[in-house]
Design a protein around this motif. Sequence first.
Motif, PDB file in Angstrom:
ATOM      1  N   MET A  20       0.246  23.347  11.476  1.00 11.79           N
ATOM      2  CA  MET A  20      -0.066  22.058  12.053  1.00 11.79           C
ATOM      3  C   MET A  20       0.338  20.949  11.081  1.00 11.79           C
ATOM      4  SD  MET A  20      -3.683  20.770  13.574  1.00 11.79           S
ATOM      5  CE  MET A  20      -3.464  21.301  15.238  1.00 11.79           C
ATOM      6  N   LYS A  21       0.930  19.910  11.603  1.00 15.21           N
ATOM      7  CA  LYS A  21       1.366  18.803  10.759  1.00 15.21           C
ATOM      8  C   LYS A  21       0.783  17.496  11.273  1.00 15.21           C
ATOM      9  CE  LYS A  21       5.266  21.057   8.873  1.00 15.21           C
ATOM     10  NZ  LYS A  21       6.354  20.874   8.000  1.00 15.21           N
ATOM     11  N   PHE A  22       0.644  16.545  10.367  1.00 13.29           N
ATOM     12  CA  PHE A  22      -0.003  15.278  10.668  1.00 13.29           C
ATOM     13  C   PHE A  22       0.871  14.106  10.240  1.00 13.29           C
ATOM     14  CE2 PHE A  22      -3.121  18.533   9.966  1.00 13.29           C
ATOM     15  CZ  PHE A  22      -3.983  18.378  11.027  1.00 13.29           C
ATOM     16  N   THR A  23       0.516  12.914  10.751  1.00  7.18           N
ATOM     17  CA  THR A  23       1.171  11.687  10.303  1.00  7.18           C
ATOM     18  C   THR A  23       0.119  10.767   9.702  1.00  7.18           C
ATOM     19  OG1 THR A  23       0.970  10.685  12.492  1.00  7.18           O
ATOM     20  CG2 THR A  23       3.052  11.778  11.993  1.00  7.18           C
ATOM     21  N   ILE A  24       0.577   9.901   8.851  1.00  5.06           N
ATOM     22  CA  ILE A  24      -0.319   9.003   8.125  1.00  5.06           C
ATOM     23  C   ILE A  24      -0.731   7.818   9.003  1.00  5.06           C
ATOM     24  CG2 ILE A  24       1.424   7.492   7.096  1.00  5.06           C
ATOM     25  CD1 ILE A  24      -0.190   8.039   4.415  1.00  5.06           C
ATOM     26  N   ILE A  25      -1.955   7.379   8.833  1.00  2.07           N
ATOM     27  CA  ILE A  25      -2.433   6.159   9.489  1.00  2.07           C
ATOM     28  C   ILE A  25      -2.196   5.043   8.478  1.00  2.07           C
ATOM     29  CG2 ILE A  25      -4.403   4.958  10.504  1.00  2.07           C
ATOM     30  CD1 ILE A  25      -5.609   7.795  11.042  1.00  2.07           C
ATOM     31  N   GLU A  26      -1.117   4.337   8.658  1.00  4.18           N
ATOM     32  CA  GLU A  26      -0.633   3.393   7.641  1.00  4.18           C
ATOM     33  C   GLU A  26      -1.646   2.334   7.217  1.00  4.18           C
ATOM     34  OE1 GLU A  26       3.307   0.733   6.679  1.00  4.18           O
ATOM     35  OE2 GLU A  26       3.305   2.063   8.406  1.00  4.18           O
ATOM     36  N   PRO A  27      -2.332   1.635   8.136  1.00  4.91           N
ATOM     37  CA  PRO A  27      -3.289   0.610   7.668  1.00  4.91           C
ATOM     38  C   PRO A  27      -4.410   1.195   6.799  1.00  4.91           C
ATOM     39  CG  PRO A  27      -2.846   0.336  10.009  1.00  4.91           C
ATOM     40  CD  PRO A  27      -2.218   1.640   9.594  1.00  4.91           C
ATOM     41  N   ALA A  28      -4.915   2.356   7.184  1.00  6.46           N
ATOM     42  CA  ALA A  28      -5.988   2.993   6.414  1.00  6.46           C
ATOM     43  C   ALA A  28      -5.478   3.448   5.053  1.00  6.46           C
ATOM     44  CB  ALA A  28      -6.557   4.179   7.179  1.00  6.46           C
ATOM     45  N   PHE A  29      -4.252   3.958   5.015  1.00  6.69           N
ATOM     46  CA  PHE A  29      -3.648   4.398   3.762  1.00  6.69           C
ATOM     47  C   PHE A  29      -3.475   3.219   2.806  1.00  6.69           C
ATOM     48  CE2 PHE A  29       0.240   4.880   1.235  1.00  6.69           C
ATOM     49  CZ  PHE A  29      -0.130   5.956   0.441  1.00  6.69           C
ATOM     50  N   LYS A  30      -2.917   2.132   3.309  1.00  2.00           N
ATOM     51  CA  LYS A  30      -2.694   0.950   2.462  1.00  2.00           C
ATOM     52  C   LYS A  30      -4.015   0.392   1.938  1.00  2.00           C
ATOM     53  CE  LYS A  30       1.753  -0.528   4.243  1.00  2.00           C
ATOM     54  NZ  LYS A  30       2.527  -1.580   4.873  1.00  2.00           N
ATOM     55  N   LYS A  31      -5.036   0.372   2.783  1.00  2.00           N
ATOM     56  CA  LYS A  31      -6.356  -0.112   2.366  1.00  2.00           C
ATOM     57  C   LYS A  31      -6.919   0.775   1.254  1.00  2.00           C
ATOM     58  CE  LYS A  31     -10.978  -1.111   4.050  1.00  2.00           C
ATOM     59  NZ  LYS A  31     -11.942  -0.924   5.124  1.00  2.00           N
ATOM     60  N   ALA A  32      -6.828   2.083   1.416  1.00  2.40           N
ATOM     61  CA  ALA A  32      -7.336   3.019   0.407  1.00  2.40           C
ATOM     62  C   ALA A  32      -6.566   2.880  -0.899  1.00  2.40           C
ATOM     63  CB  ALA A  32      -7.248   4.451   0.921  1.00  2.40           C
ATOM     64  N   LEU A  33      -5.276   2.677  -0.810  1.00  3.04           N
ATOM     65  CA  LEU A  33      -4.445   2.496  -1.998  1.00  3.04           C
ATOM     66  C   LEU A  33      -4.888   1.246  -2.762  1.00  3.04           C
ATOM     67  CD1 LEU A  33      -1.971   4.107  -3.043  1.00  3.04           C
ATOM     68  CD2 LEU A  33      -0.526   2.425  -1.951  1.00  3.04           C
ATOM     69  N   LEU A  34      -5.106   0.147  -2.040  1.00  8.21           N
ATOM     70  CA  LEU A  34      -5.562  -1.103  -2.664  1.00  8.21           C
ATOM     71  C   LEU A  34      -6.967  -0.968  -3.240  1.00  8.21           C
ATOM     72  CD1 LEU A  34      -4.244  -3.751  -0.113  1.00  8.21           C
ATOM     73  CD2 LEU A  34      -3.461  -3.400  -2.456  1.00  8.21           C
ATOM     74  N   GLU A  35      -7.860  -0.314  -2.509  1.00  3.49           N
ATOM     75  CA  GLU A  35      -9.236  -0.134  -2.991  1.00  3.49           C
ATOM     76  C   GLU A  35      -9.279   0.619  -4.311  1.00  3.49           C
ATOM     77  OE1 GLU A  35     -11.200   1.862   0.243  1.00  3.49           O
ATOM     78  OE2 GLU A  35     -11.629  -0.020   1.288  1.00  3.49           O
ATOM     79  N   ASN A  36      -8.360   1.572  -4.466  1.00  3.61           N
ATOM     80  CA  ASN A  36      -8.313   2.362  -5.696  1.00  3.61           C
ATOM     81  C   ASN A  36      -7.457   1.704  -6.778  1.00  3.61           C
ATOM     82  OD1 ASN A  36      -9.723   5.134  -5.396  1.00  3.61           O
ATOM     83  ND2 ASN A  36      -8.745   4.781  -3.428  1.00  3.61           N
ATOM     84  N   GLY A  37      -6.694   0.696  -6.391  1.00  4.06           N
ATOM     85  CA  GLY A  37      -5.839   0.001  -7.344  1.00  4.06           C
ATOM     86  C   GLY A  37      -4.655   0.831  -7.810  1.00  4.06           C
ATOM     87  N   TYR A  38      -4.191   1.741  -6.939  1.00  2.00           N
ATOM     88  CA  TYR A  38      -3.083   2.629  -7.295  1.00  2.00           C
ATOM     89  C   TYR A  38      -1.753   2.090  -6.787  1.00  2.00           C
ATOM     90  CZ  TYR A  38      -6.642   6.311  -7.965  1.00  2.00           C
ATOM     91  OH  TYR A  38      -7.717   7.055  -8.354  1.00  2.00           O
ATOM     92  N   THR A  39      -0.724   2.334  -7.551  1.00  3.07           N
ATOM     93  CA  THR A  39       0.640   2.167  -7.052  1.00  3.07           C
ATOM     94  C   THR A  39       1.011   3.497  -6.390  1.00  3.07           C
ATOM     95  OG1 THR A  39       1.629   3.034  -9.073  1.00  3.07           O
ATOM     96  CG2 THR A  39       1.245   0.638  -8.983  1.00  3.07           C
ATOM     97  N   LEU A  40       2.104   3.519  -5.666  1.00  2.00           N
ATOM     98  CA  LEU A  40       2.553   4.774  -5.069  1.00  2.00           C
ATOM     99  C   LEU A  40       2.859   5.811  -6.153  1.00  2.00           C
ATOM    100  CD1 LEU A  40       4.860   3.625  -2.124  1.00  2.00           C
ATOM    101  CD2 LEU A  40       2.521   4.473  -2.011  1.00  2.00           C
ATOM    102  N   THR A  41       3.432   5.368  -7.247  1.00  2.00           N
ATOM    103  CA  THR A  41       3.748   6.270  -8.356  1.00  2.00           C
ATOM    104  C   THR A  41       2.482   6.874  -8.948  1.00  2.00           C
ATOM    105  OG1 THR A  41       5.719   4.957  -8.852  1.00  2.00           O
ATOM    106  CG2 THR A  41       4.946   6.455 -10.576  1.00  2.00           C
TER     107      THR A  41
END
Length: 66
Positions: free
Chosen positions: A1-22
Motif C-alpha cells: 500500500m502506498k500513500f501521498t503526502i498532505i502538503e499543508p499538514a506537512f508544511k505546518k509540521a515542518l515549520l512547527e519543528n523548525g526543520y529544513t527539508l535537508t
Amino acid sequence: MKFTIIEPAFKKALLENGYTLTELCTRAGISFTTLNKIVSKHQSVRVSTCNKIADALSKPVTELFE
C-alpha cells in the motif's frame, strides 16, 4: 500500500519543528531526492517511509499522509 503526502499538514509540521527539508532527511534517514519526489507528489510513499517522516516530525502518520 502506498500513500501521498498532505502538503499543508506537512508544511505546518515542518515549520512547527523548525526543520529544513535537508534536516528532516537527516532526522528521518531518507535521501533528499526521495523526500523531494514525495513532496512534489512525483512518488507515492511506502508505509515505512511514512512512519520515518511522521516520527521525525513528531506527528501521527494519519495527519501527514492519505
